[in-house]
Every structure is written in structure tokens, then in C-alpha cells.
Write a protein that holds these residues in place. Sequence first.
Motif, PDB file in Angstrom:
ATOM      1  N   TRP A   1      -5.519   5.598  -0.202  1.00 24.19           N
ATOM      2  CA  TRP A   1      -4.718   4.397   0.005  1.00 24.19           C
ATOM      3  C   TRP A   1      -4.852   3.544  -1.253  1.00 24.19           C
ATOM      4  CZ3 TRP A   1      -3.224   2.163   5.143  1.00 24.19           C
ATOM      5  CH2 TRP A   1      -3.213   3.153   6.160  1.00 24.19           C
ATOM      6  N   LEU A   2      -3.728   3.209  -1.859  1.00 30.00           N
ATOM      7  CA  LEU A   2      -3.723   2.516  -3.146  1.00 30.00           C
ATOM      8  C   LEU A   2      -3.023   1.165  -3.007  1.00 30.00           C
ATOM      9  CD1 LEU A   2      -2.581   5.616  -5.231  1.00 30.00           C
ATOM     10  CD2 LEU A   2      -4.924   4.765  -4.991  1.00 30.00           C
ATOM     11  N   GLY A   3      -3.780   0.097  -3.251  1.00 28.03           N
ATOM     12  CA  GLY A   3      -3.226  -1.241  -3.134  1.00 28.03           C
ATOM     13  C   GLY A   3      -2.321  -1.611  -4.295  1.00 28.03           C
ATOM     14  N   LYS A   4      -1.414  -2.538  -4.063  1.00 27.34           N
ATOM     15  CA  LYS A   4      -0.421  -2.949  -5.061  1.00 27.34           C
ATOM     16  C   LYS A   4      -1.073  -3.460  -6.349  1.00 27.34           C
ATOM     17  CE  LYS A   4       3.101  -6.577  -5.672  1.00 27.34           C
ATOM     18  NZ  LYS A   4       4.108  -5.802  -6.449  1.00 27.34           N
ATOM     19  N   GLU A   5      -2.071  -4.332  -6.231  1.00 30.12           N
ATOM     20  CA  GLU A   5      -2.701  -4.888  -7.425  1.00 30.12           C
ATOM     21  C   GLU A   5      -3.416  -3.803  -8.230  1.00 30.12           C
ATOM     22  OE1 GLU A   5      -4.617  -8.954  -6.891  1.00 30.12           O
ATOM     23  OE2 GLU A   5      -4.308  -8.330  -4.801  1.00 30.12           O
ATOM     24  N   PHE A   6      -4.056  -2.885  -7.551  1.00 28.35           N
ATOM     25  CA  PHE A   6      -4.698  -1.765  -8.243  1.00 28.35           C
ATOM     26  C   PHE A   6      -3.644  -0.940  -8.978  1.00 28.35           C
ATOM     27  CE2 PHE A   6      -6.077   2.668  -8.462  1.00 28.35           C
ATOM     28  CZ  PHE A   6      -7.341   2.556  -9.021  1.00 28.35           C
ATOM     29  N   ARG A   7      -2.551  -0.623  -8.326  1.00 24.08           N
ATOM     30  CA  ARG A   7      -1.503   0.203  -8.930  1.00 24.08           C
ATOM     31  C   ARG A   7      -0.891  -0.463 -10.154  1.00 24.08           C
ATOM     32  NH1 ARG A   7       0.853  -0.141  -3.674  1.00 24.08           N
ATOM     33  NH2 ARG A   7       2.920  -0.343  -4.626  1.00 24.08           N
ATOM     34  N   GLU A   8      -0.811  -1.783 -10.117  1.00 28.50           N
ATOM     35  CA  GLU A   8      -0.190  -2.521 -11.214  1.00 28.50           C
ATOM     36  C   GLU A   8      -1.115  -2.701 -12.417  1.00 28.50           C
ATOM     37  OE1 GLU A   8       2.950  -5.346  -8.736  1.00 28.50           O
ATOM     38  OE2 GLU A   8       0.989  -6.138  -9.302  1.00 28.50           O
ATOM     39  N   LYS A   9      -2.416  -2.802 -12.167  1.00 28.15           N
ATOM     40  CA  LYS A   9      -3.350  -3.148 -13.240  1.00 28.15           C
ATOM     41  C   LYS A   9      -4.039  -1.942 -13.873  1.00 28.15           C
ATOM     42  CE  LYS A   9      -4.325  -7.722 -11.301  1.00 28.15           C
ATOM     43  NZ  LYS A   9      -5.351  -8.604 -10.686  1.00 28.15           N
TER      44      LYS A   9
ATOM     45  N   ILE B   1       0.834  -1.208   0.000  1.00 30.04           N
ATOM     46  CA  ILE B   1       0.000   0.000   0.000  1.00 30.04           C
ATOM     47  C   ILE B   1       0.865   1.253   0.000  1.00 30.04           C
ATOM     48  CG2 ILE B   1      -1.741   1.330   1.266  1.00 30.04           C
ATOM     49  CD1 ILE B   1      -2.584  -1.358   2.574  1.00 30.04           C
ATOM     50  N   ILE B   2       0.470   2.203  -0.858  1.00 27.22           N
ATOM     51  CA  ILE B   2       1.005   3.566  -0.761  1.00 27.22           C
ATOM     52  C   ILE B   2      -0.179   4.504  -0.574  1.00 27.22           C
ATOM     53  CG2 ILE B   2       2.973   3.005  -2.244  1.00 27.22           C
ATOM     54  CD1 ILE B   2       1.636   4.797  -4.420  1.00 27.22           C
ATOM     55  N   ILE B   3       0.099   5.692  -0.057  1.00 21.65           N
ATOM     56  CA  ILE B   3      -0.922   6.717   0.126  1.00 21.65           C
ATOM     57  C   ILE B   3      -0.535   7.916  -0.716  1.00 21.65           C
ATOM     58  CG2 ILE B   3      -2.143   8.197   1.760  1.00 21.65           C
ATOM     59  CD1 ILE B   3      -1.286   6.217   3.971  1.00 21.65           C
ATOM     60  N   ALA B   4      -1.399   8.275  -1.665  1.00 21.51           N
ATOM     61  CA  ALA B   4      -1.157   9.432  -2.534  1.00 21.51           C
ATOM     62  C   ALA B   4      -1.852  10.640  -1.920  1.00 21.51           C
ATOM     63  CB  ALA B   4      -1.677   9.165  -3.946  1.00 21.51           C
ATOM     64  N   ALA B   5      -1.115  11.405  -1.162  1.00 17.82           N
ATOM     65  CA  ALA B   5      -1.697  12.538  -0.433  1.00 17.82           C
ATOM     66  C   ALA B   5      -0.865  13.785  -0.705  1.00 17.82           C
ATOM     67  CB  ALA B   5      -1.777  12.218   1.054  1.00 17.82           C
ATOM     68  N   GLY B   6      -0.988  14.770   0.171  1.00 17.43           N
ATOM     69  CA  GLY B   6      -0.240  16.007   0.055  1.00 17.43           C
ATOM     70  C   GLY B   6       0.558  16.260   1.319  1.00 17.43           C
ATOM     71  N   ASP B   7       1.530  17.160   1.227  1.00 14.63           N
ATOM     72  CA  ASP B   7       2.358  17.424   2.405  1.00 14.63           C
ATOM     73  C   ASP B   7       1.644  18.263   3.456  1.00 14.63           C
ATOM     74  OD1 ASP B   7       2.439  19.952   1.225  1.00 14.63           O
ATOM     75  OD2 ASP B   7       4.513  19.761   0.555  1.00 14.63           O
ATOM     76  N   ASP B   8       0.405  18.692   3.150  1.00 14.93           N
ATOM     77  CA  ASP B   8      -0.387  19.436   4.130  1.00 14.93           C
ATOM     78  C   ASP B   8      -1.486  18.567   4.738  1.00 14.93           C
ATOM     79  OD1 ASP B   8      -1.898  19.248   1.834  1.00 14.93           O
ATOM     80  OD2 ASP B   8      -2.425  21.372   1.728  1.00 14.93           O
TER      81      ASP B   8
END
Length: 221
Positions: free
Chosen positions: A135-143, A78-85
Amino acid sequence: MKEDVWLALPSANIEMAKKTFPVWKSKGYKIAVVVPDRLLSQYSGLADIIVAESSIGGYRGWPKAVNYLSGLLSDYEIIIAAGDDMYPDPDYEAHQLRLQFVRHFGGTFGVMQPYGDKFGSMACETCEQICGSAWLGKEFREKINQGKGPMWEEYWHMWADTELYQVATKYNCLWIRGDLKQYHEHRLRGTHKFHPTIPSGNTKQAEKIYRHRKANNFPEA
């Protein structure tokens, strides 16, 4: 797959990063960040992975930065694509929410968006819903997006999170969490005046891209 949860983002607001990054780390998150070359030394110690903009061909927008980091962290669930604020939910540790994510989706093909803070759900009162700190799961990010990464790279900043919401809905893999709060210390709340760098005219151009792609059911996503 590796279980650490990574906050993955570009950042140029060093003063905000000094406030928010330690809070993420205190909750057990790792941080990977793309930063302007002139600020490299100031980010030292704040993040686990620091990438200079020049090493990836310069800054070309939030989606491309997130996609680059997603590839760099391809072994992680999992990664989280957010902002620094933005801040992590105060009531859970990273590993606790990671377990909830994996159990809910039965794997990692999924997107989880905390909506406890209104700035996490929409950019304005009349805007479409967004995934602004997803929150972005690995399989979602890959596909998704034909394997090019979780974010559609035609956008620079605006509307990218709107498309993410729509695409996750399209594939029935969006989990909205009204019970989680990733507080967004947006400049409109009056605590700072930092403006992200967005090319002139890009916001209108991005909306045109979004409207066209939505009318065509987000092709190639």
C-alpha cells in the motif's frame, strides 16, 4: 485527496485476473491495469481503468507500469502495487484499511505491507524481505525517487519490491502488518503455470543493480 483505494498493476494473465479482480472489487477497491493490446477486450468489465501497453510505449516492466498508474491516480490517497495473482485481505473492506493507514502515518507518507501470507514477505526462504503487494500513500509516491514514482525504474520485475522495502525502511515509513493477509496464488504453489515475461538475463542484472544501490544507500531514492 480522493479516498478510493486503487489496485494498480500490469496484468497479462487474464484467467487469473478473472479470478482475483472481482474479489478486490467486492471489497470496495478500484482497479487500474496496464494490459497487452491483444487482451484489451477480455479485460473489459474487470477493471475501472484499462490502459493499453501501446499507449505508454509498450510494456517496460512492473515498476514503470506502476509508476505510470501512480501518476494517473495522483489525486488518490492510496494505491496498491501488487500482482494479478494476489487477493485482498478477506477480513476488511478497502475503506477500513484506508482509515487505518492514514491514522497510523498521520497522513499518506507511508508504505504498508501485509505479511500474513509468506509469499508477501519474501520471494524465497533465504531472500531479503520484500514489499510485494504494498500500500503506497500519495505523499510517499510523490516524494520518493525524486518525484518519479514509488518504484525504481531500472528494474524490470525482480528486486524492485526488495528495494521498495529497503527505501521505505530508510525513510522510517514502513508498516509491516502480520495481521493482514493478501494471499499470493503464486505458480510455485501449484495452481497455475503462468510465467511473467522477463527479458533473458534480467534477473541477474537486476540483482547487480540492487546490490550496487544498496551499497550506496539507494541514491536518488
